[in-house]
Each structure stands twice: as structure tokens, then as C-alpha cells.
Write a protein that holds these residues in place. Structure first.
Motif, PDB file in Angstrom:
ATOM      1  N   HIS A   1       1.050  -1.134   0.064  1.00  0.00           N
ATOM      2  CA  HIS A   1      -0.366  -0.036   0.011  1.00  0.00           C
ATOM      3  C   HIS A   1       1.093   1.088  -0.203  1.00  0.00           C
ATOM      4  CE1 HIS A   1      -2.421   2.968   1.613  1.00  0.00           C
ATOM      5  NE2 HIS A   1      -3.602   2.863   0.924  1.00  0.00           N
ATOM      6  N   SER A   2       1.869   1.418   0.689  1.00  0.00           N
ATOM      7  CA  SER A   2       2.760   2.193   1.183  1.00  0.00           C
ATOM      8  C   SER A   2       3.547   2.765  -0.425  1.00  0.00           C
ATOM      9  CB  SER A   2       3.248   2.190   1.684  1.00  0.00           C
ATOM     10  OG  SER A   2       4.519   1.156   2.058  1.00  0.00           O
TER      11      SER A   2
ATOM     12  N   VAL B   1       4.019  10.100   4.834  1.00  0.00           N
ATOM     13  CA  VAL B   1       3.367  11.131   5.357  1.00  0.00           C
ATOM     14  C   VAL B   1       1.873  11.327   4.815  1.00  0.00           C
ATOM     15  CG1 VAL B   1       2.170  13.460   5.349  1.00  0.00           C
ATOM     16  CG2 VAL B   1       5.239  12.981   4.936  1.00  0.00           C
ATOM     17  N   GLU B   2       1.517  10.072   3.187  1.00  0.00           N
ATOM     18  CA  GLU B   2       0.073   9.538   3.399  1.00  0.00           C
ATOM     19  C   GLU B   2      -0.079   8.213   3.734  1.00  0.00           C
ATOM     20  OE1 GLU B   2       0.045   9.990  -1.007  1.00  0.00           O
ATOM     21  OE2 GLU B   2      -0.365  11.439  -0.926  1.00  0.00           O
ATOM     22  N   SER B   3       1.186   6.968   4.168  1.00  0.00           N
ATOM     23  CA  SER B   3       0.750   6.242   4.157  1.00  0.00           C
ATOM     24  C   SER B   3       1.932   5.540   5.165  1.00  0.00           C
ATOM     25  CB  SER B   3       1.121   5.267   3.050  1.00  0.00           C
ATOM     26  OG  SER B   3       1.090   3.590   3.623  1.00  0.00           O
ATOM     27  N   PRO B   4       1.829   5.993   6.500  1.00  0.00           N
ATOM     28  CA  PRO B   4       2.988   5.564   7.299  1.00  0.00           C
ATOM     29  C   PRO B   4       3.418   4.314   7.807  1.00  0.00           C
ATOM     30  CG  PRO B   4       1.324   6.451   8.345  1.00  0.00           C
ATOM     31  CD  PRO B   4       0.524   6.692   7.505  1.00  0.00           C
ATOM     32  N   ARG B   5       4.197   4.189   7.613  1.00  0.00           N
ATOM     33  CA  ARG B   5       4.686   2.465   8.353  1.00  0.00           C
ATOM     34  C   ARG B   5       3.527   1.367   9.180  1.00  0.00           C
ATOM     35  NH1 ARG B   5       7.147  -0.556  12.300  1.00  0.00           N
ATOM     36  NH2 ARG B   5       8.584  -2.596  11.042  1.00  0.00           N
TER      37      ARG B   5
ATOM     38  N   ALA C   1      -3.373   1.961   8.796  1.00  0.00           N
ATOM     39  CA  ALA C   1      -3.803   3.023   7.682  1.00  0.00           C
ATOM     40  C   ALA C   1      -4.400   2.930   6.313  1.00  0.00           C
ATOM     41  CB  ALA C   1      -2.064   3.844   8.104  1.00  0.00           C
ATOM     42  N   ASP C   2      -4.601   1.277   5.860  1.00  0.00           N
ATOM     43  CA  ASP C   2      -4.292   1.189   4.414  1.00  0.00           C
ATOM     44  C   ASP C   2      -5.922   0.562   4.605  1.00  0.00           C
ATOM     45  OD1 ASP C   2      -4.412  -1.246   5.900  1.00  0.00           O
ATOM     46  OD2 ASP C   2      -2.460  -2.157   4.589  1.00  0.00           O
TER      47      ASP C   2
END
Length: 585
Positions: A299-300, A306-310, A325-326
Motif C-alpha cells: 500500500h505504501s 506522510v500519506e501512508s506511515p509504516r 492506515a491502509d
């Protein structure tokens, strides 16, 4: 009575008169016989013990035979023959009624016909509102705490992703959840597994659950007539199913090949917001195609940090389940978590004995395998995994003789000090250099060696077994002697450094040559093979192979059992070798 013929059987006629109510003394006087003779016939032939139906049948038989043998028959004779024939048929129905399983329809064919028409008129897979209510109540009443968490997450989140221990009831639960959802909402349900054989487990759980409330479900695709919901059971040939739509359940997704490609197709079947997607599996390796999907890395990749943190996918972070987050709700459920959640099906101390530390960590504690040191990597094994129900047309899994009279080889690794016993049934190549196919695999725990031998004997009755290879070390010698009672040609494999090296090198040669196939649902066999690692002996002077094993712990028994079967073919057979060079002295 018909006493005018001088050739009649007096003893039979006497019995007929007795059954009509005559006394023995009167019968003796009638035939001018001693009374003792009649009494003797009565006792020897059990005249008093005969049932009513036996007495009537005997009388009808005598009269029918007499009429049939009569030369010139009148119209009344023919009518009587017809009447007696109908009476014989009626007596046959009375007999069926008195047998085990007899029912009223045996006496009155009209009842059976009415029942048949009633069943035919009933809608297939139908159920009453009362049955539906009881089934839904049963669903909620029989859940463990972690399964209730899965249910709650399914109501709030569109995508669930669960890493789970083996045998904690995930497939069992999601089969029930899907059926209840289909009944309540009319939504379609799509079950996708590594193979059709594995998808069949889903189907069996659905059918068994419904049967608990006397609901009979049938069909390769189960259709509920009340609301039109369809339940589909698919293997990994999902490209043929792109037109399907519904809630998606993807079982053991960490063990399928081409996961990224399959997920695109599978998720497309549940792309509308009203459909939910559920992925659940035991872990395989960190290098598997599915790991980026689980970890959130996939996803990241196309987004900024910033949009997709770990995403934290540690057990500590996901033990209670978490929305990530995903857009996925993730959870890790180990065997210990399941026990905390009310599951009382495990003896954890015994499991630590039965499985090696590596196997325990992978199968029960949800830890991924690092197969970089494995002799057999997931990448190599993926090429061996097939959908056997689609590709093997000569295998009939539910037949009494699943492989008919075609030859098979059996490899067996007996139980040692409490660990599991492994057994595989292999179809050998039909030509030099041809394919080996693992038709069945079995694991048996805590069986005495006599019972281990009995299990092997059952296989010899189902298959045309032409070879059995057994590790005869330790308790294996006891199994070996018992197996030779019913299969004298069983081959004894005595472990040594050279023997172990030969077994592994032969299996490695077969796998790397693309000559091994097994059902994609046999994830336990794949895990056992990945547990085999190369190391050195204690002296450091020679190479050997181990399975993360300590004395008294589990040891990838299915992998060694497979190698015992493959060992019947010499390592150079594909290149014109002969069996003789590898005979064990």
C-alpha cells in the motif's frame, strides 16, 4: 385341504392342518399315523415357532404351486392365481416393514409416492423461519471470544486480515458467518482457497452447520431460495470467476502462488462497498508475495510516507485487532491468544513435545519462516503446488479406491518419543523422469506402534501399494515388523549420515527438476519441507541435514515420510540409473 392326491407330502399336509387349528391326535387319526409321529414332526419342524407371516406364506405357496401345475384351468383358477400373486407381493411388503429401517411406506406404496411428490415440490435448500432463527442463535452461542471479535470487526470494517494459529477454528467460523450473513442479507459469499480440495472444507462446514438444524443444503454452488444468495467455492483458478460478486473469504493466502495476481482478481469480486473482504492464513515465509500485502508495504509503495506511515504488524500491536492506515483491520491470534479467548481444545505442553521449536513458532505462534537457510525454499515448493481436483483426473478422493488399481508408494516416518508420525501416499512416475504426485498425507499423534501399523494396513486396502519405506530406527523397528506381517516387501530404512544425505539429495533433485506435485492445500507438507536445513555434524567434518530438531521433539515428519517414498527411485533414475546401486545393506 387337498388330500386326494397319493403323491402329496403327508408331513407338510399335517403341518398345514395343525396351523388351521387341528389337534395332533386328530391329525394322526386323519392320516392313520401314530400320534407320536405327528408330535415328533411338530417338535422337529418348530410348528409352534413359525410366525403368522410364515404360516400364511407357506399356505399361499402350496396353493399357488398346485394351481400353476394344474392342466386344464378354469376362469376361476386364473383369478385365484392372480389373487394369490397379489398376496405374495403384500407379504413381501410386510416383511420389509418388519426389517430394520422399515417404515409405513413399505406397507402402503401410496404413502411413499405422496412423500416423494412432497419432497420434489419442496424448494431445494429451503428452510423455515424457525430453523433460520435457531441457526443464527446457535452461531452466536458457540463462539469463542476471539471469534466474536472477528464478527464485530466484520460489521465495522470492509477488509479483515488475520494471521492465525493452526486449528483455532477460523475456517469453521467463517463458513458459519458466511451462511448466517447469506440468510440475513441475501449477499453472495465467495470462498477462495489454495485448491478446490481446500475449498471443499469450507463447503463441508457450511453443510454441517445447516444440518445441525435439519436444513439440507446441496449443490456445487449453494443457492438459498428465500433470497437468492449464492455460495461459491473456488480454488485459485479465480480468472474463471471474475463475473462473480459477493463477500470474499480468502483462506491460507500465504500459501498460494501468484498471490498478487490472484488478489487483483479476487478483490475485484468484492469491490463494491457493500461487500467485505476477509483474508486469513497461517504464515509461510517473509519472502512470500503476500507479505507486502500483510505488512502494508504494498500500500505504501505508491504513496509518500506522510500519506501512508509504516504499519506496525507486531503481535503486541495486533493482538487485540487494529484498524490500520491502509483500510485493513488486522489481527494476530496465536494459540496462546486462542486459549485466553476461551478455546479449551489444546494441551499446550503436549504440543511443545509434538512440534519442534521452529514448527511450534510457525504453526502455532504465527511467526514467519526464514527459508533462506532451508534446503527447500517456498519459491521452489510453490512450483510443486497444484489444484489436484482440477489437474488429476485419475484421482477420485471420495471413492473406496481413490486411485483405482494404479500403483502407489508409501513413505512412513514413525512416532518418536511423543512427536508425530507422518505418512504419505505417492503416485510414482509412469515413465522414467516423470512426475511424482502426493495423493494423501497423514499425521498421527500419540499412537502405539501397533496402531501405527494398523493405520498403514488401512491404506493398503484402499490403494494398490507396491512399495512401503519405513524408518526402522527405534520404535520404527516395532512398526516395521508388524507391517511386514501384511506387507512382507516393506523396505527398512536405517538412518545414518549417508542415508540422511541421500534422502535429502534425492528429494532436492526431484523438486528442482520440477518432478513433484502436491495439492496446494497441503500447507503442512510444504512447511515440513521448509524446516529441513543443512548443517554440520558435531565434529564439524561432515554435512548433514536437520529439521530444527532436538531429541524428543517434532521433526518435520511429513517431509521425511515423503523422502522415504521418493527413495524407492534411485537418485539417477531420470538419467538411466538402476535401483540396485542404492540398495541399503
Amino acid at each position: 385341504m387337498f388330500l386326494e392326491s397319493p403323491t402329496r407330502d403327508t408331513r407338510r399336509d399335517a403341518r398345514a392342518l395343525y396351523w388351521q387349528g387341528w389337534r395332533p391326535v386328530d391329525i394322526a387319526r386323519h392320516f392313520n399315523l401314530p400320534r407320536t409321529t405327528v408330535e415328533s414332526w411338530k417338535a422337529r419342524d418348530g410348528w409352534d415357532k413359525a410366525s403368522v407371516i410364515e404360516r400364511v406364506e407357506s399356505t399361499i405357496e402350496a396353493r399357488m404351486v398346485q394351481l400353476v401345475a394344474k392342466g386344464q384351468k378354469s376362469g376361476s383358477d386364473y383369478k385365484e392365481i392372480d389373487l394369490l400373486g397379489r398376496q405374495i407381493e403384500r407379504m413381501a411388503r410386510v416383511r420389509r416393514y418388519g426389517e430394520p429401517g422399515g417404515h409405513e411406506g413399505d406397507l402402503n406404496p401410496a404413502i411413499s409416492e405422496r412423500g416423494r411428490k412432497a419432497r420434489a415440490s419442496q424448494k431445494r435448500n429451503a428452510y423455515t423461519p424457525e430453523q433460520k432463527a435457531r441457526l443464527i442463535k446457535r452461531f452466536h452461542d458457540e463462539l469463542f471470544d476471539y471469534q466474536r471479535a472477528w464478527h464485530s470487526a466484520g460489521l465495522e470494517h470492509r477488509i479483515r486480515d488475520i494471521l492465525k494459529s493452526r486449528q483455532i477454528g477460523a475456517t469453521w467460523y467463517f463458513a458459519r458467518e458466511a451462511l448466517v450473513d447469506a440468510m440475513e442479507t441475501g449477499r453472495n459469499q465467495i470462498f477462495m482457497s489454495a485448491s478446490r480440495a481446500q475449498a471443499h472444507v469450507f463447503r463441508q462446514y457450511v453443510i454441517q452447520f445447516a444440518a445441525a438444524e435439519d436444513i439440507e443444503l446441496k449443490g456445487e454452488v449453494i443457492v438459498l431460495p428465500e433470497n437468492g444468495a449464492h455460495l461459491y467455492f473456488l480454488g485459485t483458478n479465480a480468472k474463471t470467476a471474475q463475473s462473480y460478486h459477493g463477500n470474499l473469504y480468502f483462506d491460507e493466502y500465504f500459501w498460494v502462488s501468484r498471490f498478487a495476481e490472484l488478489r487483483k482478481v479476487a478483490s475485484g469480486m468484492a469491490i463494491h462497498k457493500k461487500w467485505r473482504q476477509t483474508y486469513f492464513s497461517t504464515p509461510s515465509t517473509l519472502a512470500h508475495e503476500a507479505y507486502p500485502f500483510w505488512s502494508g508495504e504494498a500500500h505504501s509503495r505508491a504513496r509518500s510516507k506522510v500519506e501512508s506511515p509504516r504499519i506496525d504488524v507486531s503481535h503486541a500491536a495486533l493482538k487485540a485487532g487494529r484498524a490500520c492506515a491502509d483500510g485493513q483491520w488486522r489481527q494476530i491470534v496465536t494459540v496462546l491468544d486462542a486459549m485466553e479467548g476461551g478455546c479449551d481444545l489444546f494441551d499446550i505442553d503436549q504440543l511443545r513435545v509434538e512440534y519442534s521449536p521452529d514448527e511450534f513458532a510457525n504453526l502455532l505462534m504465527c511467526e514467519f519462516i526464514d527459508d533462506t537457510a532451508s534446503v527447500f525454499t517456498m519459491a521452489k515448493l510453490s512450483a510443486c503446488m497444484v489444484d489436484s481436483w482440477l489437474e488429476w483426473t485419475d484421482l477420485k478422493p471420495f471413492a473406496s479406491r481413490p486411485f483405482a488399481d494404479s500403483p502407489v508408494w508409501i513413505g512412513y516416518d514413525p512416532s518418536h518419543s511423543g512427536d508425530g508420525a507422518g505418512c504419505v501416499v505417492v503416485a510414482p512416475p509412469d515413465r522414467p523422469g516423470g512426475m511424482f504426485r502426493v495423493l494423501e498425507r497423514h499425521q498421527w499423534f500419540n499412537l502405539p506402534f501397533a496402531e501405527q501399523a494398523a493405520q498403514i494396513q488401512k491404506l493398503t486396502k484402499r490403494f494398490n501399494v507396491q512399495y512401503i519405506g519405513i524408518d526402522a530406527t527405534g520404535i520404527g523397528q516395532g512398526v516395521m515388523q508388524l507391517v511386514r506381517v501384511f506387507f512382507p516387501a516393506a523396505r527398512e530404512i536405517n538412518y545414518s549420515l549417508d542415508t540422511k544425505n541421500r534422502l535429502v539429495l534425492k528429494a532436492k533433485d526431484v523438486i528442482e527438476a520440477g518432478r513433484l506435485q502436491f495439492d496446494a492445500g497441503f500447507t503442512d507438507l510444504a512447511a515440513a519441507l521448509m524446516a529441513i536445513r543443512q548443517t554440520t555434524t558435531d565434529s564439524g567434518r561432515a554435512t548433514t541435514y536437520v529439521a530444527g530438531r532436538r531429541e524428543g521433539t517434532g521433526h518435520a515428519d511429513l517431509a521425511w515420510a515423503l523422502m522415504h517414498a521418493l527413495d524407492n527411485e534411485p537418485i539417477n533414475a531420470a538419467h538411466g540409473g538402476s535401483r540396485g546401486i542404492l540398495e541399503i545393506s
